[in-house]
Scaffold this motif. Structure first.
Motif, mmCIF file in Angstrom:
data_model
loop_
_atom_site.group_PDB
_atom_site.id
_atom_site.type_symbol
_atom_site.label_atom_id
_atom_site.label_comp_id
_atom_site.label_asym_id
_atom_site.label_seq_id
_atom_site.Cartn_x
_atom_site.Cartn_y
_atom_site.Cartn_z
ATOM 1 N N GLY A 18 0.813 -1.211 0.000
ATOM 2 C CA GLY A 18 0.000 0.000 0.000
ATOM 3 C C GLY A 18 0.846 1.259 0.000
ATOM 4 O O GLY A 18 0.560 2.206 -0.735
ATOM 5 N N MET A 19 1.890 1.296 0.811
ATOM 6 C CA MET A 19 2.761 2.475 0.843
ATOM 7 C C MET A 19 3.546 2.624 -0.459
ATOM 8 O O MET A 19 3.771 3.739 -0.917
ATOM 9 C CB MET A 19 3.720 2.400 2.028
ATOM 10 N N ASN A 20 3.964 1.509 -1.046
ATOM 11 C CA ASN A 20 4.640 1.595 -2.346
ATOM 12 C C ASN A 20 3.699 2.166 -3.397
ATOM 13 O O ASN A 20 4.109 2.963 -4.235
ATOM 14 C CB ASN A 20 5.140 0.224 -2.793
ATOM 15 N N ALA A 21 2.440 1.769 -3.370
ATOM 16 C CA ALA A 21 1.472 2.266 -4.351
ATOM 17 C C ALA A 21 1.128 3.732 -4.103
ATOM 18 O O ALA A 21 0.992 4.506 -5.050
ATOM 19 C CB ALA A 21 0.203 1.422 -4.312
ATOM 20 N N LEU A 22 1.004 4.130 -2.834
ATOM 21 C CA LEU A 22 0.603 5.502 -2.521
ATOM 22 C C LEU A 22 1.745 6.500 -2.600
ATOM 23 O O LEU A 22 1.544 7.631 -3.053
ATOM 24 C CB LEU A 22 -0.001 5.558 -1.113
ATOM 25 N N MET A 23 2.938 6.111 -2.167
ATOM 26 C CA MET A 23 4.018 7.076 -2.021
ATOM 27 C C MET A 23 5.222 6.809 -2.905
ATOM 28 O O MET A 23 6.221 7.504 -2.804
ATOM 29 C CB MET A 23 4.455 7.123 -0.558
ATOM 30 N N GLY A 24 5.176 5.779 -3.715
ATOM 31 C CA GLY A 24 6.273 5.514 -4.623
ATOM 32 C C GLY A 24 7.186 4.411 -4.134
ATOM 33 O O GLY A 24 7.099 3.968 -2.989
ATOM 34 N N PRO A 25 8.089 3.967 -5.016
ATOM 35 C CA PRO A 25 8.984 2.860 -4.664
ATOM 36 C C PRO A 25 9.886 3.201 -3.475
ATOM 37 O O PRO A 25 10.384 4.313 -3.357
ATOM 38 C CB PRO A 25 9.826 2.660 -5.921
ATOM 39 N N ALA A 27 8.985 3.418 -0.362
ATOM 40 C CA ALA A 27 8.235 3.886 0.812
ATOM 41 C C ALA A 27 7.698 2.714 1.618
ATOM 42 O O ALA A 27 7.540 2.818 2.831
ATOM 43 C CB ALA A 27 7.091 4.797 0.385
ATOM 44 N N GLY A 28 7.436 1.601 0.954
ATOM 45 C CA GLY A 28 6.899 0.439 1.651
ATOM 46 C C GLY A 28 7.867 -0.113 2.682
ATOM 47 O O GLY A 28 7.472 -0.503 3.781
ATOM 48 N N ILE A 29 9.143 -0.156 2.330
ATOM 49 C CA ILE A 29 10.161 -0.669 3.261
ATOM 50 C C ILE A 29 10.261 0.240 4.480
ATOM 51 O O ILE A 29 10.363 -0.237 5.616
ATOM 52 C CB ILE A 29 11.527 -0.766 2.544
ATOM 53 N N LYS A 30 10.222 1.553 4.269
ATOM 54 C CA LYS A 30 10.319 2.481 5.400
ATOM 55 C C LYS A 30 9.093 2.366 6.305
ATOM 56 O O LYS A 30 9.216 2.368 7.528
ATOM 57 C CB LYS A 30 10.484 3.901 4.891
ATOM 58 N N ALA A 31 7.923 2.261 5.711
ATOM 59 C CA ALA A 31 6.703 2.112 6.511
ATOM 60 C C ALA A 31 6.713 0.783 7.254
ATOM 61 O O ALA A 31 6.280 0.697 8.405
ATOM 62 C CB ALA A 31 5.477 2.203 5.612
#
Length: 135
Positions: A18-25, A27-31
């Motif tokens: 979800g974070m990768n889709a919303l905020m870009g590549p 971001a998912g790892i950081k979230a």
């Protein structure tokens, strides 16, 4: 019972994608890192408070049964028996059950973490170390 058991597995996956889709590549790892640190810290303190709270309720009943606050048969003893009824599952099952929840959440992240990283990396050596394939 199926939905609660799937939560520790699905939450890291949904947050990462979800974070990768919303905020870009990337971001998912950081979230996901924030989720895992939050799970560890809050899970640790919840488990400690549940174990010590249950033990305190158990010890309060024993203390009253020794003759303090009116002893057996008093209103304090009746309240302590109720507290002990709640405290025993707290200290014996609920508190220690937080540990597997933390382990499953972290394990599901570690097993699927290759899927969360971006396709391209600015570091040229990164693909050789972590693998260049994407899920």
């Amino acid at each position: 019972m199926i939905i609660p058991s799937l939560l520790p597995i699905l939450v890291p996956i949904v947050i990462a994608f979800g974070m990768n889709a919303l905020m870009g590549p990337g971001a998912g790892i950081k979230a996901l890192g924030g989720l895992l640190i939050g799970t560890i810290v809050t899970g640790l303190f919840v488990a400690i408070s549940m174990c010590t709270g249950g033990g305190a309720w158990d010890n309060a009943k024993k203390y009253i049964e020794e003759g303090n606050f009116g002893g057996k048969g008093s209103d304090a003893h009746k309240a302590a028996v109720t507290g002990d009824t709640v405290g025993d599952p707290y200290k014996d099952t609920a508190g220690p059950a937080i540990n597997p929840l933390i382990k499953i959440t972290i394990s599901s992240h570690c097993c699927s973490s290759r899927c969360y990283r971006p396709l391209r990396s600015s570091a040229p050596w990164r693909g050789a170390v972590t693998g260049s394939q994407r899920c």
